[in-house]
Motif scaffolding. Sequence first.
Motif, PDB file in Angstrom:
ATOM      1  N   ASN A 189       0.806  -1.220   0.000  1.00 56.61           N
ATOM      2  CA  ASN A 189       0.000   0.000   0.000  1.00 56.61           C
ATOM      3  C   ASN A 189       0.841   1.272   0.000  1.00 56.61           C
ATOM      4  OD1 ASN A 189      -2.560  -1.306   0.006  1.00 56.61           O
ATOM      5  ND2 ASN A 189      -2.325  -1.733   2.203  1.00 56.61           N
ATOM      6  N   LYS A 190       2.138   1.113  -0.155  1.00 61.50           N
ATOM      7  CA  LYS A 190       3.034   2.274  -0.182  1.00 61.50           C
ATOM      8  C   LYS A 190       3.308   2.710  -1.621  1.00 61.50           C
ATOM      9  CE  LYS A 190       5.480   1.389   4.158  1.00 61.50           C
ATOM     10  NZ  LYS A 190       6.806   1.218   4.804  1.00 61.50           N
ATOM     11  N   TYR A 191       3.635   3.998  -1.759  1.00 57.05           N
ATOM     12  CA  TYR A 191       4.035   4.545  -3.055  1.00 57.05           C
ATOM     13  C   TYR A 191       5.553   4.434  -3.188  1.00 57.05           C
ATOM     14  CZ  TYR A 191      -0.688   6.399  -3.442  1.00 57.05           C
ATOM     15  OH  TYR A 191      -2.053   6.510  -3.544  1.00 57.05           O
ATOM     16  N   PRO A 192       6.064   4.477  -4.423  1.00 58.56           N
ATOM     17  CA  PRO A 192       7.513   4.302  -4.605  1.00 58.56           C
ATOM     18  C   PRO A 192       8.378   5.209  -3.733  1.00 58.56           C
ATOM     19  CG  PRO A 192       6.416   4.121  -6.709  1.00 58.56           C
ATOM     20  CD  PRO A 192       5.353   4.491  -5.716  1.00 58.56           C
ATOM     21  N   TYR A 193       7.955   6.459  -3.516  1.00 61.14           N
ATOM     22  CA  TYR A 193       8.789   7.384  -2.726  1.00 61.14           C
ATOM     23  C   TYR A 193       8.867   6.955  -1.256  1.00 61.14           C
ATOM     24  CZ  TYR A 193       4.699   9.675  -0.605  1.00 61.14           C
ATOM     25  OH  TYR A 193       3.561   9.945   0.113  1.00 61.14           O
ATOM     26  N   GLN A 194       7.974   6.067  -0.841  1.00 57.11           N
ATOM     27  CA  GLN A 194       7.967   5.594   0.542  1.00 57.11           C
ATOM     28  C   GLN A 194       8.765   4.306   0.728  1.00 57.11           C
ATOM     29  OE1 GLN A 194       3.593   5.440   0.601  1.00 57.11           O
ATOM     30  NE2 GLN A 194       3.608   6.979   2.242  1.00 57.11           N
ATOM     31  N   MET A 195       9.365   3.814  -0.347  1.00 52.42           N
ATOM     32  CA  MET A 195      10.083   2.536  -0.302  1.00 52.42           C
ATOM     33  C   MET A 195      11.587   2.729  -0.459  1.00 52.42           C
ATOM     34  SD  MET A 195       7.759   0.067  -2.711  1.00 52.42           S
ATOM     35  CE  MET A 195       6.597   1.086  -3.594  1.00 52.42           C
ATOM     36  N   SER A 196      12.346   1.751   0.041  1.00 50.64           N
ATOM     37  CA  SER A 196      13.791   1.737  -0.184  1.00 50.64           C
ATOM     38  C   SER A 196      14.069   1.283  -1.614  1.00 50.64           C
ATOM     39  CB  SER A 196      14.461   0.771   0.792  1.00 50.64           C
ATOM     40  OG  SER A 196      14.103  -0.573   0.480  1.00 50.64           O
TER      41      SER A 196
END
Length: 255
Positions: free
Chosen positions: A139-146
């Motif tokens: 449920n995260k967007y790319p900017y919220q991921m490593s």
Amino acid sequence: METILRIDNIEKYYGNKSSLTKAIDNISFEVEKGEFVSIMGASGSGKTTLLNCISTLDKVTSGRIFVGGYDITGLKGNKLNKFRREELGFIFQDFNLLDTLTAYENIALALSIQNVKAGEIDRRVKKVANELGIYEVLNKYPYQMSGGQKQRVASARAIITNPKLILADEPTGALDSKSSRMLLESFNYLNAELEATILMVTHDAFTASYADRVIFIKDGKIFNEINKGDNTRKEFFDKIIDVVTLLGGDLNNAL
């Protein structure tokens, strides 16, 4: 054994008569179903051009490329789009995720385009997310991921349609060593457990050592080829370094 990819005497030229460059010089090889093959070579050796021709992003000047026994060198229009959508999975160095979509939506997109039913999409997305250890970021967007999480999401997107062939272009190039190792372990899982057929271009011997076989390209030709066989990954890594030395360049600078 089923041959998934067959390269028959392909050549690729760039430029015109006054300035002609031969990027690929009469290359032939095969990749069997369930193989994990790496392609290595110095910058300008032709390895990326080769991958682009296999992915149909570029066209060969002569020769033939077969995927699943089907000649793809003459595909155009809707047939070409259908082939890319259904038969190939792509994993790029820069992830190529859509920033406005969550991880779940990025993975599901290819199935949505194929008009797969919502319940089946949900089942398949959650299954592959569990397998690659990214369920918690769905449920995260790319900017919220490593970087590592983004690349594993990209891997899930590549495998979700059960393509005949996964093409990976420097997949660890933008990752730190821990993320690279996790991604490569994911590749091994896709290959060993899901029987995914993977062709990966890399400049890195450590990354290449996870493959079953390494093909070395030099000046547009196949320079050498080595198989992992019963070797450990460390032993295979050492064999790769030996060939890199024969290629005539420092590993960090030439490859």
